[in-house]
Design a protein around this motif. Structure first.
Motif, PDB file in Angstrom:
ATOM      1  N   TRP A  84      36.102 -18.287  39.398  1.00 30.48           N
ATOM      2  CA  TRP A  84      37.188 -17.247  39.257  1.00 30.48           C
ATOM      3  C   TRP A  84      38.711 -17.430  39.414  1.00 30.48           C
ATOM      4  CZ3 TRP A  84      35.337 -12.274  38.085  1.00 30.48           C
ATOM      5  CH2 TRP A  84      36.365 -11.307  38.431  1.00 30.48           C
ATOM      6  N   PRO A  85      39.264 -18.341  40.289  1.00 31.77           N
ATOM      7  CA  PRO A  85      40.567 -18.741  40.440  1.00 31.77           C
ATOM      8  C   PRO A  85      41.098 -19.356  39.206  1.00 31.77           C
ATOM      9  CG  PRO A  85      39.496 -19.052  42.557  1.00 31.77           C
ATOM     10  CD  PRO A  85      38.382 -18.861  41.635  1.00 31.77           C
ATOM     11  N   SER A  86      40.259 -20.439  38.583  1.00 36.68           N
ATOM     12  CA  SER A  86      40.766 -21.055  37.607  1.00 36.68           C
ATOM     13  C   SER A  86      40.849 -20.414  36.213  1.00 36.68           C
ATOM     14  CB  SER A  86      39.698 -22.365  37.475  1.00 36.68           C
ATOM     15  OG  SER A  86      38.512 -21.919  37.053  1.00 36.68           O
ATOM     16  N   VAL A  87      40.023 -19.290  36.207  1.00 41.25           N
ATOM     17  CA  VAL A  87      40.224 -18.348  34.985  1.00 41.25           C
ATOM     18  C   VAL A  87      41.089 -17.292  35.203  1.00 41.25           C
ATOM     19  CG1 VAL A  87      38.727 -16.677  33.638  1.00 41.25           C
ATOM     20  CG2 VAL A  87      37.606 -18.888  34.495  1.00 41.25           C
ATOM     21  N   PHE A  88      41.036 -16.658  36.435  1.00 38.81           N
ATOM     22  CA  PHE A  88      41.936 -15.488  36.465  1.00 38.81           C
ATOM     23  C   PHE A  88      43.022 -15.505  37.346  1.00 38.81           C
ATOM     24  CE2 PHE A  88      37.814 -13.514  35.113  1.00 38.81           C
ATOM     25  CZ  PHE A  88      38.062 -12.859  34.142  1.00 38.81           C
TER      26      PHE A  88
ATOM     27  N   TYR B  41      38.463 -23.434  28.449  1.00 41.33           N
ATOM     28  CA  TYR B  41      37.392 -22.646  27.910  1.00 41.33           C
ATOM     29  C   TYR B  41      35.980 -22.833  28.547  1.00 41.33           C
ATOM     30  CZ  TYR B  41      34.219 -20.444  24.396  1.00 41.33           C
ATOM     31  OH  TYR B  41      33.136 -19.680  23.922  1.00 41.33           O
ATOM     32  N   VAL B  42      35.660 -24.188  29.051  1.00 43.03           N
ATOM     33  CA  VAL B  42      34.412 -24.349  29.752  1.00 43.03           C
ATOM     34  C   VAL B  42      34.195 -23.558  31.210  1.00 43.03           C
ATOM     35  CG1 VAL B  42      33.067 -26.330  30.678  1.00 43.03           C
ATOM     36  CG2 VAL B  42      34.269 -26.757  28.361  1.00 43.03           C
ATOM     37  N   PRO B  43      35.240 -23.646  31.871  1.00 46.52           N
ATOM     38  CA  PRO B  43      35.034 -22.848  32.975  1.00 46.52           C
ATOM     39  C   PRO B  43      34.893 -21.234  32.708  1.00 46.52           C
ATOM     40  CG  PRO B  43      37.233 -23.920  33.368  1.00 46.52           C
ATOM     41  CD  PRO B  43      36.579 -24.181  32.049  1.00 46.52           C
ATOM     42  N   LEU B  44      35.401 -20.832  31.834  1.00 49.19           N
ATOM     43  CA  LEU B  44      35.119 -19.520  31.640  1.00 49.19           C
ATOM     44  C   LEU B  44      33.930 -19.151  30.941  1.00 49.19           C
ATOM     45  CD1 LEU B  44      36.360 -16.651  30.873  1.00 49.19           C
ATOM     46  CD2 LEU B  44      37.030 -17.265  28.666  1.00 49.19           C
ATOM     47  N   LEU B  45      33.091 -20.017  30.146  1.00 48.85           N
ATOM     48  CA  LEU B  45      31.925 -20.128  29.610  1.00 48.85           C
ATOM     49  C   LEU B  45      30.863 -20.164  30.754  1.00 48.85           C
ATOM     50  CD1 LEU B  45      30.831 -20.017  26.652  1.00 48.85           C
ATOM     51  CD2 LEU B  45      30.545 -22.403  26.938  1.00 48.85           C
ATOM     52  N   ALA B  46      30.986 -20.986  31.708  1.00 52.26           N
ATOM     53  CA  ALA B  46      30.337 -21.405  32.924  1.00 52.26           C
ATOM     54  C   ALA B  46      30.283 -19.810  33.564  1.00 52.26           C
ATOM     55  CB  ALA B  46      30.595 -22.419  33.626  1.00 52.26           C
ATOM     56  N   MET B  47      31.156 -19.344  33.779  1.00 53.27           N
ATOM     57  CA  MET B  47      31.375 -18.131  34.586  1.00 53.27           C
ATOM     58  C   MET B  47      30.723 -16.997  34.056  1.00 53.27           C
ATOM     59  SD  MET B  47      34.754 -16.511  36.303  1.00 53.27           S
ATOM     60  CE  MET B  47      34.885 -15.275  35.077  1.00 53.27           C
ATOM     61  N   MET B  48      30.888 -16.873  32.541  1.00 50.49           N
ATOM     62  CA  MET B  48      29.984 -15.738  31.978  1.00 50.49           C
ATOM     63  C   MET B  48      28.743 -16.029  31.645  1.00 50.49           C
ATOM     64  SD  MET B  48      32.064 -13.502  31.097  1.00 50.49           S
ATOM     65  CE  MET B  48      30.796 -12.566  30.560  1.00 50.49           C
TER      66      MET B  48
END
Lengths: 93, 218
Positions: A84-88, B41-48
């Motif tokens: 979450w922190p790394s994205v938002f 983009y990869v962390p976002l994809l993993a989170m989704m």
């Protein structure tokens, strides 16, 4: 001390949990339904019509399913929280 | 919408695997391209992926029907990470869900088609269609609701095509009616949830969704 995001997330989790418990109580105790999943209901009906037997690669007992779902959801939640922190909260993308 | 092993005929097992693999190739291309453009983009994809995993096994009781069902989460993922990338996410999620007794190995292709292809493509299509005519809440909400319902209608079609080839339409309606009463309240929940989540992403990181818009418009 919790950050505003953590407080919001925990409050949201509590509200969702209370909502699901309330719905389950209503459905199970007041209406008297089994609350079985529609996937299984429709699949069993379709299998009976088509003379098939549904199986799964891994068969879990009812308790085993609850434990497996809980562990899987906890792991997924930890992954979401970690990322979450790394994205938002950081301008990385 | 998770179909177990032993239900579909070998012909339809093969058909759904082929369809899933063709779309997976498109998905892997989208993921590779976007990850090369931006490694974050990869962390976002993993989170989704983790979010779709939880959402799609999250059985919500529906007291009026005395049963329960789960949302799918893939329309939301399609809006945030892209519709084809969501196919890859769904394939991984569905493969993992087999280990907790949700869905079969021979039916993995069929489950990818319903949840991973039809759900995100109809959801994303609805979002793109409405976003310039309706507000964000309506376009994202409708995407979540329509994507979710189309997923279940596709599962009903997969069952009818395989089990009742002599009368597909009739049995598709019968199986759909098994899903719809429980699913109707849940698609409303999924629509509201999708609208709130997309608004959150747009408020915090508008660049993520603008990136998708830009690519689609290019």
């Amino acid at each position: 001390m919790l950050s505003p995001t953590e407080r919001y997330a925990l409050s949201l989790m509590l509200v969702i949990l209370m909502g699901i418990v309330g719905l389950a109580y209503w459905g199970n105790t007041v209406v008297g339904g089994s609350l079985e999943g529609t996937d299984a209901i429709v699949e069993e009906h379709a299998a009976a019509i088509g003379d098939k037997e549904p199986t799964n690669p891994i068969q879990l007992s009812e308790e085993g399913e609850v434990i497996a779902f809980t562990l899987a959801a906890v792991l997924a939640g930890l992954l979401i929280g970690y990322l979450w922190p790394s994205v938002f909260e950081e301008e990385t993308i | 919408m998770h179909i177990s092993d032993g239900i579909l005929s070998p012909l339809w097992v093969g058909v759904w695997y082929v369809v899933a693999l063709l779309f997976l190739v498109l998905g892997v291309r989208e993921v590779t391209r976007r990850a090369e453009d931006n490694p974050s983009y990869v962390p976002l994809l993993a989170m989704m992926g983790a979010a779709v995993f939880v959402i799609s096994v999250w059985h919500i009781p529906v007291p009026v029907t005395g049963s329960s069902s789960h949302p799918v989460g893939t329309p939301l993922a399609a809006i945030v990470v892209g519709p084809y990338a969501t196919i890859v996410v769904s394939a991984i999620v569905l493969s993992l869900q087999m280990f907790i007794g949700h869905g079969g190995l021979t039916t993995l292709g069929a489950n990818i088609v319903s949840m991973g292809i039809v759900g995100p493509l109809t959801g994303y299509g609805t979002y793109r269609l409405l976003e310039n005519h309706a507000g964000l809440a309506i376009s994202a909400g409708a995407a979540g609701a329509i994507g979710s319902m189309c997923t279940y209608l596709t599962t009903a079609l997969e069952l009818a095509l395989s089990l009742n080839p002599e009368n597909v339409l009739r049995y598709w309606l019968i199986y759909s009616m098994g899903f719809v009463p429980t699913q109707l309240p849940l698609v409303v929940v999924e629509g509201v949830f999708t609208a709130i989540a997309v608004k959150y992403v747009l408020d915090r990181r508008p660049d993520l969704i603008d990136l998708l818009r830009g690519e689609a418009g290019a």
